[in-house]
Design a protein around this motif. Structure first.
Motif, PDB file in Angstrom:
ATOM      1  N   ILE A  60       0.605  -1.263   0.229  1.00  0.00           N
ATOM      2  CA  ILE A  60      -0.694  -1.685   0.727  1.00  0.00           C
ATOM      3  C   ILE A  60      -1.306  -2.739  -0.196  1.00  0.00           C
ATOM      4  CG2 ILE A  60      -2.008   0.122  -0.466  1.00  0.00           C
ATOM      5  CD1 ILE A  60      -3.730   0.333   2.098  1.00  0.00           C
ATOM      6  N   ASP A  61      -1.946  -3.720   0.398  1.00  0.00           N
ATOM      7  CA  ASP A  61      -2.626  -4.774  -0.350  1.00  0.00           C
ATOM      8  C   ASP A  61      -3.815  -4.194  -1.115  1.00  0.00           C
ATOM      9  OD1 ASP A  61      -5.117  -6.879   0.012  1.00  0.00           O
ATOM     10  OD2 ASP A  61      -3.246  -7.868  -0.560  1.00  0.00           O
ATOM     11  N   ASP A  62      -4.055  -4.676  -2.330  1.00  0.00           N
ATOM     12  CA  ASP A  62      -5.157  -4.160  -3.146  1.00  0.00           C
ATOM     13  C   ASP A  62      -6.494  -4.269  -2.422  1.00  0.00           C
ATOM     14  OD1 ASP A  62      -3.357  -3.627  -5.131  1.00  0.00           O
ATOM     15  OD2 ASP A  62      -4.210  -5.022  -6.606  1.00  0.00           O
TER      16      ASP A  62
ATOM     17  N   ASN B 101       7.460   2.705  -7.873  1.00  0.00           N
ATOM     18  CA  ASN B 101       6.908   3.630  -8.858  1.00  0.00           C
ATOM     19  C   ASN B 101       5.732   2.985  -9.594  1.00  0.00           C
ATOM     20  OD1 ASN B 101       8.439   6.065  -8.656  1.00  0.00           O
ATOM     21  ND2 ASN B 101      10.181   5.007  -9.561  1.00  0.00           N
ATOM     22  N   ALA B 102       5.942   1.757 -10.051  1.00  0.00           N
ATOM     23  CA  ALA B 102       4.845   1.040 -10.717  1.00  0.00           C
ATOM     24  C   ALA B 102       3.703   0.796  -9.745  1.00  0.00           C
ATOM     25  CB  ALA B 102       5.353  -0.276 -11.297  1.00  0.00           C
ATOM     26  N   ARG B 103       4.057   0.453  -8.520  1.00  0.00           N
ATOM     27  CA  ARG B 103       3.026   0.185  -7.518  1.00  0.00           C
ATOM     28  C   ARG B 103       2.189   1.441  -7.237  1.00  0.00           C
ATOM     29  NH1 ARG B 103      -0.493  -3.280  -5.851  1.00  0.00           N
ATOM     30  NH2 ARG B 103      -1.217  -2.779  -3.754  1.00  0.00           N
ATOM     31  N   ALA B 104       2.838   2.609  -7.155  1.00  0.00           N
ATOM     32  CA  ALA B 104       2.105   3.850  -6.925  1.00  0.00           C
ATOM     33  C   ALA B 104       1.145   4.134  -8.073  1.00  0.00           C
ATOM     34  CB  ALA B 104       3.083   5.009  -6.743  1.00  0.00           C
ATOM     35  N   ARG B 105       1.588   3.886  -9.296  1.00  0.00           N
ATOM     36  CA  ARG B 105       0.696   4.101 -10.442  1.00  0.00           C
ATOM     37  C   ARG B 105      -0.505   3.164 -10.379  1.00  0.00           C
ATOM     38  NH1 ARG B 105       5.867   4.570 -12.928  1.00  0.00           N
ATOM     39  NH2 ARG B 105       5.765   2.444 -13.771  1.00  0.00           N
ATOM     40  N   HIS B 106      -0.267   1.932  -9.951  1.00  0.00           N
ATOM     41  CA  HIS B 106      -1.353   0.953  -9.810  1.00  0.00           C
ATOM     42  C   HIS B 106      -2.347   1.409  -8.738  1.00  0.00           C
ATOM     43  CE1 HIS B 106      -3.343  -2.945  -9.752  1.00  0.00           C
ATOM     44  NE2 HIS B 106      -3.125  -3.034  -8.449  1.00  0.00           N
ATOM     45  N   ILE B 107      -1.840   1.883  -7.620  1.00  0.00           N
ATOM     46  CA  ILE B 107      -2.709   2.410  -6.563  1.00  0.00           C
ATOM     47  C   ILE B 107      -3.557   3.557  -7.099  1.00  0.00           C
ATOM     48  CG2 ILE B 107      -2.667   3.757  -4.411  1.00  0.00           C
ATOM     49  CD1 ILE B 107      -0.287   1.962  -3.563  1.00  0.00           C
ATOM     50  N   GLY B 108      -2.927   4.443  -7.867  1.00  0.00           N
ATOM     51  CA  GLY B 108      -3.661   5.553  -8.446  1.00  0.00           C
ATOM     52  C   GLY B 108      -4.785   5.093  -9.350  1.00  0.00           C
ATOM     53  N   GLU B 109      -4.541   4.069 -10.144  1.00  0.00           N
ATOM     54  CA  GLU B 109      -5.588   3.545 -11.029  1.00  0.00           C
ATOM     55  C   GLU B 109      -6.774   3.025 -10.221  1.00  0.00           C
ATOM     56  OE1 GLU B 109      -3.545   0.622 -13.285  1.00  0.00           O
ATOM     57  OE2 GLU B 109      -2.388   2.076 -14.468  1.00  0.00           O
ATOM     58  N   ILE B 110      -6.498   2.268  -9.165  1.00  0.00           N
ATOM     59  CA  ILE B 110      -7.570   1.742  -8.317  1.00  0.00           C
ATOM     60  C   ILE B 110      -8.337   2.878  -7.654  1.00  0.00           C
ATOM     61  CG2 ILE B 110      -8.054   0.438  -6.195  1.00  0.00           C
ATOM     62  CD1 ILE B 110      -5.730  -1.411  -6.940  1.00  0.00           C
TER      63      ILE B 110
ATOM     64  N   ALA C 242      -1.367   4.901  18.732  1.00  0.00           N
ATOM     65  CA  ALA C 242      -0.784   3.743  18.058  1.00  0.00           C
ATOM     66  C   ALA C 242       0.193   3.013  18.974  1.00  0.00           C
ATOM     67  CB  ALA C 242      -0.060   4.189  16.791  1.00  0.00           C
ATOM     68  N   VAL C 243       0.186   1.697  18.894  1.00  0.00           N
ATOM     69  CA  VAL C 243       1.178   0.883  19.601  1.00  0.00           C
ATOM     70  C   VAL C 243       1.975   0.013  18.629  1.00  0.00           C
ATOM     71  CG1 VAL C 243      -0.116   0.849  21.768  1.00  0.00           C
ATOM     72  CG2 VAL C 243      -0.479  -0.986  20.087  1.00  0.00           C
ATOM     73  N   ASP C 244       1.480  -0.151  17.412  1.00  0.00           N
ATOM     74  CA  ASP C 244       2.167  -0.975  16.427  1.00  0.00           C
ATOM     75  C   ASP C 244       1.686  -0.536  15.048  1.00  0.00           C
ATOM     76  OD1 ASP C 244       3.767  -2.899  15.279  1.00  0.00           O
ATOM     77  OD2 ASP C 244       2.744  -4.627  16.167  1.00  0.00           O
ATOM     78  N   ALA C 245       2.517  -0.755  14.064  1.00  0.00           N
ATOM     79  CA  ALA C 245       2.142  -0.472  12.682  1.00  0.00           C
ATOM     80  C   ALA C 245       2.980  -1.341  11.780  1.00  0.00           C
ATOM     81  CB  ALA C 245       2.339   1.009  12.346  1.00  0.00           C
ATOM     82  N   ASP C 246       2.356  -1.867  10.749  1.00  0.00           N
ATOM     83  CA  ASP C 246       3.049  -2.780   9.846  1.00  0.00           C
ATOM     84  C   ASP C 246       2.331  -2.754   8.509  1.00  0.00           C
ATOM     85  OD1 ASP C 246       4.911  -4.676   9.043  1.00  0.00           O
ATOM     86  OD2 ASP C 246       3.751  -6.374   9.793  1.00  0.00           O
ATOM     87  N   GLY C 247       3.078  -2.556   7.429  1.00  0.00           N
ATOM     88  CA  GLY C 247       2.456  -2.507   6.113  1.00  0.00           C
ATOM     89  C   GLY C 247       1.440  -1.403   6.031  1.00  0.00           C
ATOM     90  N   GLY C 248       0.187  -1.753   5.777  1.00  0.00           N
ATOM     91  CA  GLY C 248      -0.891  -0.782   5.663  1.00  0.00           C
ATOM     92  C   GLY C 248      -1.825  -0.771   6.856  1.00  0.00           C
ATOM     93  N   ILE C 249      -1.366  -1.283   7.999  1.00  0.00           N
ATOM     94  CA  ILE C 249      -2.213  -1.389   9.195  1.00  0.00           C
ATOM     95  C   ILE C 249      -1.563  -0.660  10.366  1.00  0.00           C
ATOM     96  CG2 ILE C 249      -3.028  -3.005  10.983  1.00  0.00           C
ATOM     97  CD1 ILE C 249      -4.804  -3.077   8.575  1.00  0.00           C
ATOM     98  N   ILE C 250      -2.386   0.074  11.120  1.00  0.00           N
ATOM     99  CA  ILE C 250      -1.994   0.666  12.397  1.00  0.00           C
ATOM    100  C   ILE C 250      -2.792  -0.030  13.486  1.00  0.00           C
ATOM    101  CG2 ILE C 250      -2.005   2.756  13.819  1.00  0.00           C
ATOM    102  CD1 ILE C 250      -1.908   4.375  11.196  1.00  0.00           C
TER     103      ILE C 250
ATOM    104  N   LEU D 195      -6.772  -1.685   0.297  1.00  0.00           N
ATOM    105  CA  LEU D 195      -7.000  -0.375  -0.297  1.00  0.00           C
ATOM    106  C   LEU D 195      -8.448  -0.222  -0.740  1.00  0.00           C
ATOM    107  CD1 LEU D 195      -6.017   2.336  -1.507  1.00  0.00           C
ATOM    108  CD2 LEU D 195      -5.379   1.046  -3.573  1.00  0.00           C
ATOM    109  N   ARG D 196      -8.967  -1.224  -1.415  1.00  0.00           N
ATOM    110  CA  ARG D 196     -10.353  -1.150  -1.896  1.00  0.00           C
ATOM    111  C   ARG D 196     -11.333  -1.065  -0.724  1.00  0.00           C
ATOM    112  NH1 ARG D 196      -8.350  -4.862  -6.086  1.00  0.00           N
ATOM    113  NH2 ARG D 196      -8.482  -3.777  -8.094  1.00  0.00           N
ATOM    114  N   GLU D 197     -11.051  -1.780   0.349  1.00  0.00           N
ATOM    115  CA  GLU D 197     -11.915  -1.714   1.521  1.00  0.00           C
ATOM    116  C   GLU D 197     -11.914  -0.301   2.103  1.00  0.00           C
ATOM    117  OE1 GLU D 197     -12.645  -3.980   5.817  1.00  0.00           O
ATOM    118  OE2 GLU D 197     -10.867  -4.455   4.617  1.00  0.00           O
ATOM    119  N   GLY D 198     -10.735   0.301   2.198  1.00  0.00           N
ATOM    120  CA  GLY D 198     -10.652   1.662   2.694  1.00  0.00           C
ATOM    121  C   GLY D 198     -11.404   2.633   1.808  1.00  0.00           C
ATOM    122  N   LEU D 199     -11.302   2.468   0.492  1.00  0.00           N
ATOM    123  CA  LEU D 199     -12.012   3.345  -0.434  1.00  0.00           C
ATOM    124  C   LEU D 199     -13.518   3.159  -0.342  1.00  0.00           C
ATOM    125  CD1 LEU D 199      -9.594   2.914  -3.461  1.00  0.00           C
ATOM    126  CD2 LEU D 199     -10.018   5.063  -2.234  1.00  0.00           C
TER     127      LEU D 199
END
Length: 450
Positions: free
Chosen positions: A431-433, A343-352, A46-54, A436-440
């Motif tokens: 992480i952007d929805d 906390n709400a965001r983590a629950r949303h990620i879990g639902e997706i 890794a040389v950089d990381a930001d948000g949900g990207i390495i 996340l969906r692309e990764g899944l």
């Protein structure tokens, strides 16, 4: 969730095969300079990381579903955290709290006393790593109770120091040939619903463990019971409902210190500040690290004031423990968690994630490839346990192959589990929805037979 302005485009983008030539060259340097005993999950640098990207050394942008093992929950290089670190580094990098104290340490302790479960009077002491926190929690429990025995559980992971290796269940790679280990550590069966005779009956699973404690030790010899409310390296095992409250109640009845190791499960990761909260469990002591400071090294033990204050002056501490830069990072990280409502965001990620992974499991089973034994976790702490088709026999080969395939397509996922057959997902909670969906979707491809 309030928007964050990112430096790095939040898109997966591959410009070379993985690993690329610069990562390969760096690996050659690494082999000549770094001890072989230090492993890495991926062969990219890794040389950089930001948000949900390495971003790697070859300019590839990878989707991060690991967060540096649950550390960068607020996103890699979160601007508020980075600004707090820079500002503190310009003022004061170190004096050692045991020599000349500073307000940041006190402010972090106050915040942890406020956020951790329970409204009782609390005290906090800071350290550098999760293993240090666990080791010091055991020290506190032993001194405060005057007892020696410590109960840990099957599939547990608590660290790599001598004492925490003794508490850790898995031999390879964590313990193999590193003994002898610290004495007076006793292992009991964990609630593992997929594989337990009790299944989803957490009370029965807890009573089985308690019966073994009573038989092998007797309660009045036990200083502490230490348990991860959701096990991490052991496979993201979520104990059946009732297991943790039953254990905690037994501890209270017998004057045993109940220690919750929330190093991996804490700080919004499960959709609550701490995983203990999901069943209303109030630990006597709680250990934290990883997500506490947005990537800076910091850990803590927080707990009942009577226990923490039982230790003589000078009995706790360390040269770098509660470093002022790490404290500044922690305060900014916790503020971001509140501001962004992670906390709400983590629950949303879990639902997706659960919806996507359940669809994958159904599709694979319909095709006669029923390799997903269980999808489990809470919030943004999610696992897929892989099995041989039509059985519950662990399938570590598939887990390894799935992680490798995902990486080849630009997605970083981690594996874990006592049997090496679990793919775990720990995405940054910012992480952007779509990312996340692309990764899944790529993980879906990785689990699909060629």
């Amino acid at each position: 969730m309030t928007a964050i302005t990112y430096r790095v485009p939040q898109k997966r983008h591959l410009v070379t095969e993985l690993p690329g030539p610069r990562s390969v060259a760096l690996t050659e340097r690494r082999c000549r300079a770094v001890a072989a005993g230090l492993g890495s999950a991926t062969p990219v640098f890794a040389v950089d990381a930001d948000g949900g990207i390495i971003v790697d050394a070859d300019g590839n942008s990878l989707i991060d579903l690991g967060s540096g093992i649950a550390v960068t929950g607020v996103g890699a290089s979160n601007p508020a955290v980075a600004d707090a670190v820079a500002a503190q580094a310009h003022r004061l990098t170190h004096t050692c709290f045991m020599v000349t104290p500073y307000e940041g340490y006190v402010a972090v302790a106050e915040k942890l006393n406020e956020l951790t479960p329970g409204d009782h009077e609390k005290r906090t002491v800071l350290f550098n790593s999760g293993a240090e926190a666990v080791e010091n929690a055991v020290k506190v429990a032993r001194l405060a109770t005057g007892r020696n025995a410590v109960v840990a559980f099957d599939h547990a992971y608590h660290g790599r120091t001598n004492l925490t290796m003794a508490l850790t269940a898995k031999s390879i790679p964590y313990k193999h040939n590193f003994g002898p280990f610290a004495p007076e550590v006793y292992r009991m069966p964990m609630s593992y619903p997929l594989r337990d005779p009790e299944g989803a009956d957490g009370v029965a699973a807890a009573n089985r463990a308690i019966g073994m404690i009573d038989t092998q030790l007797t309660a009045d010899s036990v200083a502490a019971v230490i348990v991860e409310p959701i096990q991490g390296e052991g496979g993201f095992i979520v104990p059946a409902p009732g297991f943790l409250p039953t254990l905690a109640a037994w501890c209270r009845m017998h004057g045993v210190v109940f220690i919750a190791d929330e190093v991996q499960s804490g700080f919004c990761r499960t959709g609550a500040w701490f995983a203990s909260e999901h069943e209303g469990v109030v630990p006597d002591l709680i250990t934290t690290a990883k997500g506490i400071a947005g990537g800076m090294p910091l850990s803590a033990v927080t707990g009942r004031a009577d226990l923490m204050d039982a230790v003589h002056p000078g009995g706790l501490g360390g040269t770098y423990s509660g470093n002022p830069v790490a404290c500044a990072a922690a305060l900014a990280t916790i503020e971001q968690m509140s501001t962004l409502d992670l906390n709400a965001r983590a629950r949303h990620i879990g639902e997706i994630a659960f919806a996507s992974l359940s669809a994958t499991a159904e599709r694979l089973a319909a095709a006669g490839h029923d390799v997903i034994g269980e999808i489990r976790g809470r919030g943004a702490m999610i696992a897929v346990e892989l099995v041989k088709p039509g059985t519950t026999e662990p399938n570590p080969e598939l887990a390894k192959a799935a992680a490798a395939h995902a990486l080849s397509r630009g997605v970083v996922v981690l594996t874990c589990g006592t049997y090496g057959n679990v793919v775990r997902l720990l995405p940054p909670m910012v992480i952007d929805d779509d990312l996340l969906r692309e990764g899944l979707q790529i993980l879906d491809e990785a689990l699909t037979p060629a």
